[in-house]
Design an enzyme around this catalytic site. Structure first.
Site, PDB file in Angstrom:
ATOM      1  N   HIS A  76       0.772  -0.870   0.065  1.00 55.25           N
ATOM      2  CA  HIS A  76      -0.158  -0.078   0.216  1.00 55.25           C
ATOM      3  C   HIS A  76       0.812   1.242   0.298  1.00 55.25           C
ATOM      4  O   HIS A  76       0.708   1.731   0.237  1.00 55.25           O
ATOM      5  CB  HIS A  76      -0.980  -0.457   0.865  1.00 55.25           C
ATOM      6  CG  HIS A  76      -2.531   0.690   1.291  1.00 55.25           C
ATOM      7  ND1 HIS A  76      -2.684   1.685   1.651  1.00 55.25           N
ATOM      8  CD2 HIS A  76      -3.133   0.098   0.023  1.00 55.25           C
ATOM      9  CE1 HIS A  76      -4.222   2.016   1.341  1.00 55.25           C
ATOM     10  NE2 HIS A  76      -4.499   0.945   0.067  1.00 55.25           N
ATOM     11  N   ASP A  79      -9.585  11.083  -4.497  1.00 53.55           N
ATOM     12  CA  ASP A  79      -8.613  10.737  -3.659  1.00 53.55           C
ATOM     13  C   ASP A  79      -8.143  12.321  -3.043  1.00 53.55           C
ATOM     14  O   ASP A  79      -8.185  13.858  -3.746  1.00 53.55           O
ATOM     15  CB  ASP A  79      -7.266  10.111  -4.205  1.00 53.55           C
ATOM     16  CG  ASP A  79      -7.020   9.439  -2.963  1.00 53.55           C
ATOM     17  OD1 ASP A  79      -5.753   9.706  -2.097  1.00 53.55           O
ATOM     18  OD2 ASP A  79      -6.781   8.004  -2.828  1.00 53.55           O
ATOM     19  N   HIS A 115     -11.626   8.805  -1.501  1.00 56.29           N
ATOM     20  CA  HIS A 115     -11.475   7.470  -1.073  1.00 56.29           C
ATOM     21  C   HIS A 115     -10.271   8.628  -0.632  1.00 56.29           C
ATOM     22  O   HIS A 115      -8.754   7.690  -0.378  1.00 56.29           O
ATOM     23  CB  HIS A 115     -10.140   6.785  -2.307  1.00 56.29           C
ATOM     24  CG  HIS A 115      -9.578   5.501  -1.715  1.00 56.29           C
ATOM     25  ND1 HIS A 115      -8.204   5.597  -2.359  1.00 56.29           N
ATOM     26  CD2 HIS A 115      -9.878   4.386  -1.672  1.00 56.29           C
ATOM     27  CE1 HIS A 115      -7.795   4.609  -1.793  1.00 56.29           C
ATOM     28  NE2 HIS A 115      -8.264   3.639  -1.713  1.00 56.29           N
ATOM     29  N   GLU A 151       2.537   0.820   4.692  1.00 53.52           N
ATOM     30  CA  GLU A 151       2.326   1.606   4.075  1.00 53.52           C
ATOM     31  C   GLU A 151       3.235   2.924   3.867  1.00 53.52           C
ATOM     32  O   GLU A 151       4.337   2.496   4.499  1.00 53.52           O
ATOM     33  CB  GLU A 151       1.248   2.228   5.236  1.00 53.52           C
ATOM     34  CG  GLU A 151      -0.167   1.594   5.576  1.00 53.52           C
ATOM     35  CD  GLU A 151      -0.996   1.672   4.734  1.00 53.52           C
ATOM     36  OE1 GLU A 151      -1.271   2.485   3.598  1.00 53.52           O
ATOM     37  OE2 GLU A 151      -1.959   0.998   4.548  1.00 53.52           O
TER      38      GLU A 151
END
Length: 465
Positions: A150, A181, A371, A399
């Protein structure tokens, strides 16, 4: 995620068991790149993001390193691949690399027929145009259910184009629909070098990371030992960042990595930033399922008098929402599960909502989806990240994020403009009654929620999703 695993997961690794008490993380001195404020742009929308991405690719002469959860087999995915191959033909010395999640690249879309996934498209391009645009699959865990790649950030020459978006039609606003986003373009050679170096040092030559644009592809079970080794390596990995002085007109930018429940630099930094908030916090998350330590810190901030704004998507703006007129699938339960979480949170904090100290915003714009992720704190701090701020991101996925510290408030007007634009499609909740009562959910949703609650699987799902 495979929808068949939604209601009854089988054997679960220890890393998914209840997390127990969280210790207050140790503060660490964060080094940073000094980036001139003029080198940081906030892009308006997915159309600007797509246009900027294609322009940067066309102008690239040195390197392109794209890291995304997926690059989809659709018009947007093919448009980006065409641009990458064209850039490579125009500049034969240009280095191009793409990294996507191993599991996501090798399966079809949830709810669709079984297929070879996006890897089939990658092989078609490699067969037609050559292998000068290698595409690597990164298996962060043995199964997609337990964690994915991610990381975010496209490095193109000296630019970092950072967004939580992946590459497909809806993220790039093709064919009339979009998934919103946040989008930032940062021009700084040192930051770009650091983010590219991390990928090269920890992913490119790792035994677990394999090209998915070539055959044969090994079975995931044959990579299990290498995947375990990769996980151990990533738990101690960091971006290389110098200690640069912050001159007038500059913003301190620190890239952060997050992986695993312990020694997670991104998680620890997010909690530290929230604890140190003085007056105001704005939090973005697409799926309202906050990790327990984040909920605890927010509760403390409210008791201290801090004003908190949280923006989430309406359940109809969720990726997995299924309109009532369409056949229901189990994956369509998720938007209702998230809304139930939000309703409980709003009910628990109804006093703070009533006096305007807690503002919960529901975003909705037609049939488009939401998102957004990240934080804005006290006009001086911004966190750009792909982290969904949920238990899965907190413990399972790999992440990253960019921390922007702006003591001179050079970017405040840009962040306020972004926040104002987002609120143009959002409504503030007056109280928890503004959300649908679960008793009014569709019959199939009510049945599944009761079943999950009866065996306490709803709590487990909140850790996985």
């Amino acid at each position: 995620m495979n929808a068949r695993n939604l209601l009854m997961p089988r054997r679960l690794p220890l890393r998914l068991l209840p997390l127990g008490r969280f210790m207050r993380p140790k503060r660490e001195a964060l080094q940073a790149f000094a980036v001139h404020a003029d080198g940081i742009r906030v892009l308006d929308d997915p159309i600007a993001f797509r246009r900027t991405l294609l322009e940067l690719i066309a102008q690239a002469t040195r390197r392109i390193v794209i890291v995304a959860l997926y690059l989809q087999d659709d018009d947007a995915g093919r448009e980006v691949l065409d641009a990458l191959y064209a850039a490579r033909r125009n500049h034969p010395s240009l280095e191009v690399e793409i990294y996507v999640d191993w599991h996501r690249a090798r399966r079809g879309l949830i709810g669709k027929d079984a297929s070879e996934g996006n890897a089939a498209l990658y092989r078609q391009y490699a067969t037609r145009f050559g292998d000068d645009v290698p595409i690597y699959g990164v298996p962060v865990q043995n199964r997609e259910l337990f964690g994915v790649l991610h990381l975010k950030g496209f490095v193109i020459d000296e630019d970092v184009l950072y967004s939580g978006a992946s590459i497909n039609d809806v993220y790039l606003a093709r064919h009339g629909r979009y998934r919103l986003d946040r989008y930032h373009l940062i021009r700084h050679g040192g930051l770009a070098d650091s983010m590219a170096a991390f990928v090269h040092d920890h992913l490119r030559d790792n035994e677990a990371v394999r090209r998915v644009d070539q055959r044969p592809l090994p079975a995931t079970r044959d990579l299990q030992h290498a995947i375990r080794h990769l996980r151990r390596q990533l738990q101690h990995a960091r971006y290389q960042v110098p200690r640069e002085p912050l001159p007038e007109g500059a913003v301190a930018v620190t890239p952060l990595l997050g992986f695993g429940r312990s020694d997670n630099q991104l998680n620890d930094t997010l909690l530290s930033l929230l604890r140190d908030a003085r007056q105001r916090v704005i939090l973005f998350t697409p799926y309202f399922n906050l990790p327990r330590p984040v909920r605890a810190v927010l509760g403390n901030l409210l008791r201290r008098g801090c004003v908190i704004d949280i923006m989430v998507g309406d359940k109809t703006a969720n990726d997995f929402y299924i309109p009532p007129q369409e056949p229901f699938r189990k994956i369509g339960l998720l938007p209702y599960l998230y809304e139930s979480n939000l309703r409980r949170f709003a009910r628990a904090h109804r006093t703070h909502i009533a006096r305007g100290q807690l503002n919960l915003w529901l975003w909705r714009d037609g049939d488009n989806s939401y998102h957004l992720k990240g934080l804005l704190i006290d006009d001086e701090i911004a966190v750009l990240t792909g982290n969904n701020l949920n238990p899965r991101a907190w413990a399972l996925d790999l992440e990253n994020g960019l921390l922007l510290r702006d003591p001179s408030c050079l970017l405040t007007a840009r962040h306020e403009a972004e926040w104002a634009a987002l609120r143009s499609h959002a409504a503030r909740l007056d109280d928890y009654h503004a959300l649908d009562n679960p008793r009014r959910y569709p019959a199939e949703v009510r049945r599944l929620l009761r079943r999950l609650s009866r065996v306490r699987l709803d709590r487990l799902l909140n850790r996985l999703l």
